[in-house]
Scaffold this active site. Sequence first.
Site, mmCIF file in Angstrom:
data_model
loop_
_atom_site.group_PDB
_atom_site.id
_atom_site.type_symbol
_atom_site.label_atom_id
_atom_site.label_comp_id
_atom_site.label_asym_id
_atom_site.label_seq_id
_atom_site.Cartn_x
_atom_site.Cartn_y
_atom_site.Cartn_z
ATOM 1 N N THR A 177 -8.020 0.683 6.453
ATOM 2 C CA THR A 177 -7.644 1.867 7.722
ATOM 3 C C THR A 177 -9.079 2.167 8.230
ATOM 4 O O THR A 177 -9.805 2.606 7.765
ATOM 5 C CB THR A 177 -6.493 2.697 7.172
ATOM 6 O OG1 THR A 177 -6.356 3.768 8.191
ATOM 7 C CG2 THR A 177 -7.383 3.432 6.198
ATOM 8 N N ASP A 178 -8.753 2.885 9.500
ATOM 9 C CA ASP A 178 -9.710 3.519 10.233
ATOM 10 C C ASP A 178 -9.708 4.955 9.595
ATOM 11 O O ASP A 178 -10.662 5.556 10.011
ATOM 12 C CB ASP A 178 -9.460 3.660 11.694
ATOM 13 C CG ASP A 178 -7.770 4.553 11.856
ATOM 14 O OD1 ASP A 178 -7.847 5.561 12.143
ATOM 15 O OD2 ASP A 178 -6.831 3.929 11.474
ATOM 16 N N ALA A 221 0.885 -1.166 0.034
ATOM 17 C CA ALA A 221 -0.005 -0.082 0.230
ATOM 18 C C ALA A 221 0.831 1.155 0.058
ATOM 19 O O ALA A 221 2.134 1.113 0.171
ATOM 20 C CB ALA A 221 -0.972 0.050 1.209
ATOM 21 N N TRP A 265 -2.807 2.032 13.353
ATOM 22 C CA TRP A 265 -1.776 2.353 14.195
ATOM 23 C C TRP A 265 -0.901 1.018 14.269
ATOM 24 O O TRP A 265 -0.456 0.469 15.307
ATOM 25 C CB TRP A 265 -2.059 2.419 15.808
ATOM 26 C CG TRP A 265 -2.950 3.685 16.040
ATOM 27 C CD1 TRP A 265 -3.689 4.541 14.972
ATOM 28 C CD2 TRP A 265 -2.890 4.484 17.202
ATOM 29 N NE1 TRP A 265 -4.246 5.658 15.562
ATOM 30 C CE2 TRP A 265 -4.095 5.523 16.934
ATOM 31 C CE3 TRP A 265 -2.621 4.343 18.561
ATOM 32 C CZ2 TRP A 265 -4.240 6.471 17.980
ATOM 33 C CZ3 TRP A 265 -2.718 5.163 19.440
ATOM 34 C CH2 TRP A 265 -3.619 6.351 19.211
ATOM 35 N N THR A 318 1.564 4.216 2.148
ATOM 36 C CA THR A 318 1.398 4.504 3.564
ATOM 37 C C THR A 318 1.867 5.992 4.154
ATOM 38 O O THR A 318 1.785 6.239 5.293
ATOM 39 C CB THR A 318 1.948 3.531 4.400
ATOM 40 O OG1 THR A 318 3.535 3.248 4.178
ATOM 41 C CG2 THR A 318 1.412 2.087 4.053
ATOM 42 N N TYR A 332 -5.178 10.325 1.956
ATOM 43 C CA TYR A 332 -4.686 8.773 2.139
ATOM 44 C C TYR A 332 -6.098 8.111 2.455
ATOM 45 O O TYR A 332 -6.188 7.178 2.032
ATOM 46 C CB TYR A 332 -3.899 8.821 3.418
ATOM 47 C CG TYR A 332 -3.658 7.459 3.934
ATOM 48 C CD1 TYR A 332 -2.897 6.461 3.178
ATOM 49 C CD2 TYR A 332 -4.448 6.964 4.971
ATOM 50 C CE1 TYR A 332 -3.010 5.118 3.624
ATOM 51 C CE2 TYR A 332 -4.049 5.605 5.620
ATOM 52 C CZ TYR A 332 -3.317 4.696 4.713
ATOM 53 O OH TYR A 332 -3.244 3.327 5.175
#
Length: 281
Positions: free
Chosen positions: A97-98, A56, A146, A58, A121
């Site tokens: 992801t959150d 990905a 995280w 990131t 993102y």
Amino acid sequence: MRLLVFGKTGQVARELQRLAPDATFMGRNEADLLNPAACARAITATDASAVINAAAWTAVDKAETEEAAATVVNGEAPAAMARAAAAKGIPFLHISTDYVFDGAGDQPFTPDYPTAPQNAYGRSKMAGEQGVRAAGGPHLILRTSWVVSAHGANFVKTMLRLGAERETLNVVANQIGGPTPAAAIADALLTAAKSMIQGAPGGTHHFSGTPDTSWAGFARAIMTEANLPCQINDIPTTEYPTPAKRPLNSRLDCSAFTSAFGIPRPDWRLGLKAIVKELTQ
């Protein structure tokens, strides 16, 4: 189980190599996510029984100025992979992801909570989720938060380096979430892949470490585990501006994933102990 994994050097990919050394791992040289068609061709050519995308974009802040490229890597490439996997009828497992949420409130986000990313993102990852679902094949979208390990760039390694250099550090205390060991994510993906190969349904799920804490609380735990005397001072997000807006609430409700696959939330304190031990040996 024959696995094809996209990613070699990322945190989760490195842990997958430990747990599943016989899997086929494709790094940027073999399949660059900036070339979604090449990634799809790799899946078409494989005899794998499941595909995991552990690669990905990131770099959260860099995505603010390079959103088009981030969207190719995090959006178009996973969509192309998922379509190729769907054509073969094999499960496609994808990490999200959150950051697809707005980060508001103080309650854990459930998988069906409306997405509303607040930065580039997050938008790129949401595009990937939408593409994976639209492909129509068996899939698992695993949202996490995280991520930490002994590899790559992450919060634990940064804190250990700075904690050894300084007497005090200012760390944000009003962003709350669950630190998640990459090793636990890798293990969860492998367990889910085995189940899905046998016909278990996938869908969109959450998986993050417990207990929820702040970045400052996490930093204090890191200093304690590493026996560093560095003092952590709590500061608000407003005192640590970044190009990309960070969510204040990164809590994730992981109960559906536990029910579906029998995988509980990992205790990040145990993961932290293992990471610090590996880095100090």
